[in-house]
Design a protein around this motif. Structure first.
Motif, PDB file in Angstrom:
ATOM      1  N   GLN A  47      27.857  49.522  36.765  1.00  0.00           N
ATOM      2  CA  GLN A  47      28.889  48.499  36.652  1.00  0.00           C
ATOM      3  C   GLN A  47      28.855  47.835  35.279  1.00  0.00           C
ATOM      4  OE1 GLN A  47      31.196  48.376  38.670  1.00  0.00           O
ATOM      5  NE2 GLN A  47      30.360  49.463  40.443  1.00  0.00           N
ATOM      6  N   VAL A  55      29.551  41.074  33.827  1.00  0.00           N
ATOM      7  CA  VAL A  55      29.784  42.382  34.419  1.00  0.00           C
ATOM      8  C   VAL A  55      30.831  42.237  35.513  1.00  0.00           C
ATOM      9  CG1 VAL A  55      28.747  44.268  35.710  1.00  0.00           C
ATOM     10  CG2 VAL A  55      27.450  43.150  33.898  1.00  0.00           C
ATOM     11  N   THR A  56      31.839  43.089  35.483  1.00  0.00           N
ATOM     12  CA  THR A  56      32.942  42.959  36.433  1.00  0.00           C
ATOM     13  C   THR A  56      33.030  44.177  37.350  1.00  0.00           C
ATOM     14  OG1 THR A  56      34.524  43.916  34.875  1.00  0.00           O
ATOM     15  CG2 THR A  56      34.269  41.512  34.881  1.00  0.00           C
ATOM     16  N   SER A  78      31.827  47.709  32.464  1.00  0.00           N
ATOM     17  CA  SER A  78      32.332  46.449  31.910  1.00  0.00           C
ATOM     18  C   SER A  78      32.263  46.419  30.390  1.00  0.00           C
ATOM     19  CB  SER A  78      31.518  45.276  32.472  1.00  0.00           C
ATOM     20  OG  SER A  78      31.654  45.201  33.877  1.00  0.00           O
ATOM     21  N   ALA A  92      39.916  42.401  38.208  1.00  0.00           N
ATOM     22  CA  ALA A  92      38.471  42.541  38.030  1.00  0.00           C
ATOM     23  C   ALA A  92      37.795  41.236  38.406  1.00  0.00           C
ATOM     24  CB  ALA A  92      38.154  42.913  36.587  1.00  0.00           C
TER      25      ALA A  92
END
Length: 627
Positions: A72, A5-6, A76, A45
């Motif tokens: 988030q 997850v970025t 992503s 990111a």
């Protein structure tokens, strides 16, 4: 949670409750700041897991709410262009969970992966994360939280109507229990405030229409939402609702002028090529039953632009246009100027057209708009800032319907009030010095902090939020955002219903979005119900002083406001110094005196303005003379 997850710099700033410049400085100053794992050179990111680890190591960590983590993760899983479809997928999963709460995650994943939109990276972990947040927050509440973040991210594209304005439009339209249509519904904000028995919506964006349909289902509405351009491809052709509410796109050049020239909807005249809003007005009127109401947002210039004068004149002559209400700048996200609400009624056969139209210069006072409309409809006396203008006086060559040209708002006091104002100003000025606390300078030092989220888990505070909408008219007093700003007694009213948050003495109440002048207050009275767009924080007074906490919240929000930004308050992320309760009370008393001083100076400033105006006018016109 997956470790891919970025987040971008703006996300990190929000998570850490700092400005984007601070994140940029961290990247330059700290060698151990996480390296980008994707994105572009201008918008890199970062791994959320790595960012959280860095924030913890540097004592800057703020607890990430579960819905924020899910948000988030959704971001992503796809790109921003398809993010609306990802939000819609999350809504579909949550809606399934709402219908069958006991459904296991594996079965749900097998069902849902077949319906996942193209370009969305769906795996069992994503579905499990959606289910986890849905069970913790409630499916409807979780989806509302995701949609709020989606609107914040794409505010310029989605142009969602502010909820307080949407509520006003619904109340003026008297939508409760009626068939309601919004032909430019976006993600359904207006329809959600309608309490309609049947809600109909259409939007040109497929993803927006899908989100609108999901939101309406979550909140128990019987609804039908279609995709398409309402002017060119009307999904409800031939259908008529009891009320139409609409916030259409402004200044559309390609709205279909050439192909729709002979359209039967243009009962009041062909809309000029550059007046798309007048096409929307007539589209809405065509879809409301005789005697039914249309409430539509319009740009302020639509009241006076020369090409539209013929259509405006015909609307007035037919008695279709009933009111123009000018709001404050920013009330319509599609316009930087002050927009108007046009209230229209479809003429009924055999009923004589009215001779007057209501004009209201409401500005930020939305209560004035509603009060004036109700008074106008019941033939009662109109409040200051509004007037019933004869239609015959508006039918000149320009047909200029600008409210400021027709209403004289009496803001300056009469010279006879000069003496009373002078006494009030003198007494208030005399009391100011006693209000200020004595504070001594000391060397600044770092303090150990706790987040309100941590205090909530420890049972020190309880956090409640006002409902998205109130259950309807009743006798229960409601504290509104305007009441909080002005420091006045509750002016709203609501029927009783389960789940309403009751305000108690020493509760801290704050608007969800803080801006200049909008700050937390400690309540001095019990009994009111918390209104929409408000947060309530209740402390255990033996462990946390409410005035101390209010001062800490004020410090956090005012710092951001001074830098020219509005702050969406997430109370769980706010930081509070760890002090003994006796020390908190000392600080809390100082905070209380400072805020009382601020209220007193604000009141003195208002009295002083009126005093000077009354004195100058009185000296000039001879009603006052020097002693």
């Amino acid at each position: 949670m997956r470790d891919d997850v970025t987040v971008n710099a703006a996300d990190i700033a929000r998570l850490a409750d700092v400005g984007r410049a601070a994140v940029s400085n961290w990247r330059k100053r700290f060698d151990d700041f996480p390296q980008p794992v994707g994105g572009t050179a201008t918008s890199p990111a970062f791994s959320l897991v790595e960012v959280e680890g860095w924030l913890r190591r540097h004592n800057r960590y703020v607890e990430v709410a579960p819905v924020e983590r899910l948000w988030q993760r959704l971001r992503s899983a796809t790109d921003d262009l398809r993010l609306g479809e990802a939000v819609g997928f999350a809504g579909t999963v949550l809606l399934r969970l709402q219908r069958e709460p006991g459904l296991d995650e594996k079965t749900l994943f097998v069902e849902m992966r077949e319906t996942a939109p193209y370009g969305l990276d769906v795996d069992a972990g994503l579905v499990a994360a959606i289910v986890e947040v849905g069970r913790a927050e409630g499916p409807a509440e979780a989806f509302d939280g995701i949609c709020d973040r989606y609107v914040d991210l794409h505010s310029r594209r989605l142009l969602a109507t502010p909820r307080d304005v949407a509520r006003l439009m619904a109340r003026i339209g008297d939508t409760s229990g009626r068939t309601v249509l919004d032909p430019a519904c976006g993600i359904g904000t207006l329809l959600l405030e309608s309490s309609g028995s049947l809600t109909l919506g259409q939007d040109v964006s497929e993803s927006a229409a899908r989100l609108a349909a999901l939101r309406l289902r979550f909140h128990g509405y019987e609804s039908r939402v279609e995709t398409g351009d309402s002017l060119r491809a009307d999904a409800f052709a031939g259908e008529q609702a009891e009320v139409v509410i609409c916030n259409p796109p402004f200044s559309e050049r390609g709205w279909g002028y050439e192909e729709l020239t002979s359209d039967p909807r243009w009962e009041y005249g062909l809309p000029p090529r550059g007046e798309s809003e007048l096409a929307w007005v007539q589209h809405c009127l065509a879809h409301v039953r005789p005697g039914g109401t249309v409430v539509i947002m319009m740009p302020g210039v639509a009241a006076s632009r020369r090409p539209g004068r013929r259509v405006r004149g015909n609307l007035l002559r037919a008695g279709a246009l009933r009111a123009i209400i000018t709001l404050s700048a920013g009330a319509a996200p599609a316009s930087s100027g002050a927009p108007d609400l046009w209230v229209l009624r479809r003429p009924e056969a055999g009923v004589a057209p009215p001779s007057e139209v209501l004009m209201v210069d409401a500005g930020e006072d939305l209560a004035l708009a509603e009060t004036a409309w109700q008074a106008f409809c019941s033939s009662k006396g109109l409040p200051q800032g509004s007037d019933a203008v004869r239609i015959i006086d508006l039918l000149d060559e320009e047909v200029d319907l600008t409210t400021s040209r027709r209403i004289t708002v009496l803001r300056q006091p009469d010279a006879s009030s000069f003496s009373a104002l002078r006494e009030k100003a003198a007494a208030l000025a005399k009391s100011l010095a006693a209000t200020l606390p004595r504070l001594s300078a000391t060397q600044r030092h770092e303090r150990a902090m706790s987040s309100i989220g941590e205090l909530a888990r420890a049972g020190v505070v309880t956090i409640l939020q006002g409902p998205l909408k109130l259950p309807g008219e009743g006798e229960l007093p409601v504290l509104t955002t305007k009441d909080l700003l002005l420091g006045r007694a509750p002016t709203g009213r609501s029927a009783d219903a389960p789940g309403l948050a009751r305000v108690e003495r020493d509760d801290i109440v704050s608007p969800i979005v803080t801006d200049s002048g909008w700050f937390p207050r400690v309540m001095t009275e019990s009994g009111a119900v918390l209104g929409p767009q408000l947060l309530l924080i209740r402390t255990d007074p033996d462990r946390l002083d409410p005035h101390f906490l209010a001062g800490c919240l004020r410090a956090a929000s005012s710092s951001r406001v001074r830098h020219g930004t509005s702050v969406r308050l997430d109370p769980r992320r706010a930081q509070v110094p760890r002090l003994a309760i006796d020390e908190q009370r000392r600080y809390g008393e100082a905070f209380r005196h400072l805020l009382a001083y601020e209220d007193a100076t604000r009141a003195l400033r208002e009295i002083s303005d009126n005093l000077v105006a009354a004195g100058i006018d009185g000296l000039f016109n001879g009603s006052l003379h020097p002693e």
